[in-house]
Scaffold this motif. Structure first.
Motif, PDB file in Angstrom:
ATOM      1  N   GLN A  14       0.832  -1.212   0.000  1.00 48.28           N
ATOM      2  CA  GLN A  14       0.000   0.000   0.000  1.00 48.28           C
ATOM      3  C   GLN A  14       0.862   1.255   0.000  1.00 48.28           C
ATOM      4  N   ALA A  15       1.936   1.186   0.789  1.00 47.03           N
ATOM      5  CA  ALA A  15       2.810   2.350   0.932  1.00 47.03           C
ATOM      6  C   ALA A  15       3.755   2.509  -0.266  1.00 47.03           C
ATOM      7  N   GLY A  16       3.657   1.586  -1.218  1.00 43.42           N
ATOM      8  CA  GLY A  16       4.505   1.674  -2.408  1.00 43.42           C
ATOM      9  C   GLY A  16       5.967   1.369  -2.120  1.00 43.42           C
ATOM     10  N   LEU A  17       6.210   0.604  -1.074  1.00 42.81           N
ATOM     11  CA  LEU A  17       7.594   0.332  -0.670  1.00 42.81           C
ATOM     12  C   LEU A  17       8.181  -0.920  -1.300  1.00 42.81           C
ATOM     13  N   LEU A  18       7.312  -1.756  -1.892  1.00 44.30           N
ATOM     14  CA  LEU A  18       7.820  -3.036  -2.384  1.00 44.30           C
ATOM     15  C   LEU A  18       8.280  -2.962  -3.837  1.00 44.30           C
ATOM     16  N   PRO A  19       9.454  -3.513  -4.097  1.00 46.12           N
ATOM     17  CA  PRO A  19       9.865  -3.683  -5.499  1.00 46.12           C
ATOM     18  C   PRO A  19       8.807  -4.530  -6.221  1.00 46.12           C
ATOM     19  N   GLU A  20       8.664  -4.264  -7.528  1.00 47.04           N
ATOM     20  CA  GLU A  20       7.644  -4.934  -8.359  1.00 47.04           C
ATOM     21  C   GLU A  20       7.576  -6.444  -8.136  1.00 47.04           C
ATOM     22  N   ASP A  21       8.739  -7.081  -8.128  1.00 45.34           N
ATOM     23  CA  ASP A  21       8.781  -8.552  -8.103  1.00 45.34           C
ATOM     24  C   ASP A  21       9.026  -9.117  -6.699  1.00 45.34           C
ATOM     25  N   PHE A  22       8.779  -8.310  -5.683  1.00 43.37           N
ATOM     26  CA  PHE A  22       9.052  -8.739  -4.308  1.00 43.37           C
ATOM     27  C   PHE A  22       8.201  -9.943  -3.913  1.00 43.37           C
ATOM     28  N   VAL A  23       8.841 -10.917  -3.285  1.00 43.10           N
ATOM     29  CA  VAL A  23       8.124 -12.104  -2.820  1.00 43.10           C
ATOM     30  C   VAL A  23       8.485 -12.380  -1.362  1.00 43.10           C
ATOM     31  N   ALA A  24       7.463 -12.561  -0.536  1.00 46.96           N
ATOM     32  CA  ALA A  24       7.698 -12.964   0.850  1.00 46.96           C
ATOM     33  C   ALA A  24       7.538 -14.471   0.948  1.00 46.96           C
ATOM     34  N   THR A  25       8.485 -15.144   1.606  1.00 47.18           N
ATOM     35  CA  THR A  25       8.368 -16.593   1.720  1.00 47.18           C
ATOM     36  C   THR A  25       7.980 -16.997   3.135  1.00 47.18           C
ATOM     37  N   LEU A  26       7.114 -18.002   3.203  1.00 40.82           N
ATOM     38  CA  LEU A  26       6.640 -18.543   4.472  1.00 40.82           C
ATOM     39  C   LEU A  26       7.112 -19.984   4.624  1.00 40.82           C
ATOM     40  N   ASN A  27       7.540 -20.344   5.817  1.00 39.36           N
ATOM     41  CA  ASN A  27       7.914 -21.730   6.082  1.00 39.36           C
ATOM     42  C   ASN A  27       6.662 -22.550   6.366  1.00 39.36           C
ATOM     43  N   VAL A  28       6.514 -23.644   5.653  1.00 35.36           N
ATOM     44  CA  VAL A  28       5.342 -24.494   5.862  1.00 35.36           C
ATOM     45  C   VAL A  28       5.787 -25.802   6.509  1.00 35.36           C
ATOM     46  N   SER A  29       5.327 -26.024   7.718  1.00 36.38           N
ATOM     47  CA  SER A  29       5.658 -27.271   8.409  1.00 36.38           C
ATOM     48  C   SER A  29       5.084 -28.455   7.647  1.00 36.38           C
ATOM     49  N   PRO A  30       5.863 -29.543   7.524  1.00 41.20           N
ATOM     50  CA  PRO A  30       5.357 -30.732   6.816  1.00 41.20           C
ATOM     51  C   PRO A  30       4.063 -31.259   7.442  1.00 41.20           C
ATOM     52  N   VAL A  31       3.918 -31.027   8.742  1.00 38.21           N
ATOM     53  CA  VAL A  31       2.718 -31.482   9.453  1.00 38.21           C
ATOM     54  C   VAL A  31       1.452 -30.833   8.886  1.00 38.21           C
ATOM     55  N   LEU A  32       1.619 -29.628   8.330  1.00 35.01           N
ATOM     56  CA  LEU A  32       0.457 -28.881   7.831  1.00 35.01           C
ATOM     57  C   LEU A  32       0.056 -29.259   6.417  1.00 35.01           C
ATOM     58  N   VAL A  33       0.949 -29.965   5.728  1.00 34.46           N
ATOM     59  CA  VAL A  33       0.666 -30.270   4.326  1.00 34.46           C
ATOM     60  C   VAL A  33      -0.278 -31.467   4.243  1.00 34.46           C
ATOM     61  N   ARG A  34      -1.548 -31.166   4.413  1.00 40.53           N
ATOM     62  CA  ARG A  34      -2.609 -32.174   4.335  1.00 40.53           C
ATOM     63  C   ARG A  34      -3.876 -31.465   3.869  1.00 40.53           C
ATOM     64  N   PRO A  35      -4.924 -32.242   3.518  1.00 38.38           N
ATOM     65  CA  PRO A  35      -6.113 -31.610   2.945  1.00 38.38           C
ATOM     66  C   PRO A  35      -6.585 -30.406   3.759  1.00 38.38           C
ATOM     67  N   GLY A  36      -6.837 -29.310   3.078  1.00 36.52           N
ATOM     68  CA  GLY A  36      -7.308 -28.098   3.746  1.00 36.52           C
ATOM     69  C   GLY A  36      -6.278 -26.984   3.730  1.00 36.52           C
ATOM     70  N   LEU A  37      -4.988 -27.332   3.601  1.00 37.01           N
ATOM     71  CA  LEU A  37      -3.953 -26.293   3.648  1.00 37.01           C
ATOM     72  C   LEU A  37      -4.120 -25.274   2.516  1.00 37.01           C
ATOM     73  N   ALA A  38      -4.253 -25.773   1.294  1.00 41.44           N
ATOM     74  CA  ALA A  38      -4.327 -24.857   0.153  1.00 41.44           C
ATOM     75  C   ALA A  38      -5.543 -23.942   0.277  1.00 41.44           C
ATOM     76  N   ASP A  39      -6.670 -24.492   0.731  1.00 40.61           N
ATOM     77  CA  ASP A  39      -7.875 -23.668   0.897  1.00 40.61           C
ATOM     78  C   ASP A  39      -7.661 -22.611   1.972  1.00 40.61           C
ATOM     79  N   MET A  40      -7.024 -23.019   3.075  1.00 41.01           N
ATOM     80  CA  MET A  40      -6.768 -22.067   4.155  1.00 41.01           C
ATOM     81  C   MET A  40      -5.887 -20.918   3.664  1.00 41.01           C
ATOM     82  N   VAL A  41      -4.815 -21.258   2.956  1.00 42.33           N
ATOM     83  CA  VAL A  41      -3.910 -20.221   2.458  1.00 42.33           C
ATOM     84  C   VAL A  41      -4.639 -19.317   1.462  1.00 42.33           C
ATOM     85  N   ALA A  42      -5.409 -19.940   0.568  1.00 43.14           N
ATOM     86  CA  ALA A  42      -6.131 -19.162  -0.445  1.00 43.14           C
ATOM     87  C   ALA A  42      -7.077 -18.166   0.211  1.00 43.14           C
ATOM     88  N   GLU A  43      -7.776 -18.630   1.235  1.00 42.70           N
ATOM     89  CA  GLU A  43      -8.731 -17.777   1.943  1.00 42.70           C
ATOM     90  C   GLU A  43      -8.017 -16.606   2.619  1.00 42.70           C
TER      91      GLU A  43
END
Ligand code: C2E
Ligand code: MG
Ligand code: MG
Ligand code: MG
Length: 291
Positions: free
Chosen positions: A107-136
């Motif tokens: 919003q503040a216009g501080l991010l470079p165009e191609d800026f990407v933030a990465t999140l660590n995903v615990s293997p325990v979380l990679v099960r049905p529902g994760l993608a929907d939760m993230v999408a939401e």
């Protein structure tokens, strides 16, 4: 006499085991409280393009200061959160906080165009529902999915479980780039790399030779081989734990795309990272964060 010493050793072992069990319980109890009390925080560590020094992203890392126990490292509390089921709530917090901070920077216009933030995903979380939760959550924050990338571990790619594969493919289809964290620390079989569509390898810190001396030629030979393999597979590489300019220069010359490490910046809280972004913005179009 030997017998007595043996008994002493056993007593000592019992004691240290008891200490560890005790500590675990203390930490777990405190962790249950931490979320509610607001003791968890997220810090951001810069990721730079080695060729240009441009800031192109950041890894979100969880921090916990317990008033009762002091600062506890993620290497201690993440496994505990995974075992106790607290990881889901903790991760929701980290994701929400990261989305909020990235949203503000954008919003503040501080991010470079191609800026990407990465999140660590615990293997325990990679099960049905994760993608929907993230999408939401991402949709709720009004951010393009491409701004958020996900760091997975080898165990996820090795799981060979259709449910796990489905979630990984859903995340990728939604537009998140996938990174393979800590590459090189786990398994030696590399065939799993072709099973799921990973975009970026994060070459573990333990792989990067500490310098460029003659004694380190073998280490650099391994790095060179990994970079060639990644290139052949169409993957980019982020070198983790870059601490010295000589390492950055060597990696750059070997064709490594990106680097992360103390040389480019320690993890900083949202305010600290805002300052960094502001500085980078002021510096012009191709600012280097290399000090
Ligand atoms: P990771 O994902 O491999 O994160 C990189 C770790 O290396 C971070 O440790 C970072 O502070 C550290 N580091 C970065 N640059 C350097 C350097 O130049 N030298 C050295 N010596 N270290 C460097 P941190 O923050 O203690 O996190 C440790 C691990 O805990 C992470 O490893 C990640 O696996 C896990 N973790 C942290 N936050 C989260 C989270 O929110 N969710 C999950 N699931 N795991 C997390
Ligand atoms: Mg990581
Ligand atoms: Mg890593
Ligand atoms: Mg690590």
């Amino acid at each position: 006499e030997a017998k007595a010493a043996g008994r002493g050793a056993i007593r000592h072992y019992d004691q240290s085991l008891r200490d560890r069990v005790e500590r675990r319980l203390q930490v777990e109890t405190a962790l249950r409280e931490a979320r509610r009390r607001g003791d968890l925080r997220v810090v951001y560590q810069p990721i730079v393009e080695l060729n240009t020094g441009r800031l192109i992203g950041a890894e979100a890392l969880c921090r916990w200061f317990s008033p009762a126990l002091g600062e506890i490292t993620p290497d201690e509390f993440i496994p505990l959160a995974e075992d106790s089921g607290l990881i889901t709530e903790l991760s929701r917090f980290v994701i929400a906080q990261t989305l909020a901070d990235v949203g503000r920077w954008r919003q503040a216009g501080l991010l470079p165009e191609d800026f990407v933030a990465t999140l660590n995903v615990s293997p325990v979380l990679v099960r049905p529902g994760l993608a929907d939760m993230v999408a939401e959550m991402v949709a709720g924050a009004g951010l393009p999915t491409s701004t958020i990338a996900l760091e997975l571990t080898e165990s996820v790619l090795l799981a060979d479980d259709p449910d796990v594969d489905t979630e990984v493919l859903k995340l990728r289809a939604a537009g998140h780039r996938l990174l393979l964290d800590d590459f090189g620390t786990g398994y030696s079989a590399l065939s799993y790399l072709t099973r799921l569509p990973v975009d970026v390898l994060k070459l573990d810190r333990s792989f990067i030779p500490s310098g460029v001396g003659a004694g380190e030629q073998d280490g650099w030979a391994v790095v060179t081989a990994v970079l060639r393999m990644a290139q052949a597979l169409g993957m980019q590489v982020v070198a983790e734990g870059v601490e010295h300019p000589e390492q950055a220069e060597r990696l750059r010359r070997l064709g490594c795309d990106r680097g992360q490490g103390w040389l480019f910046g320690r993890p900083a809280d949202a305010d600290g990272f805002t300052s960094l972004l502001t500085m980078v913005r002021r510096a012009g179009t191709q600012p280097s964060v290399i000090a």
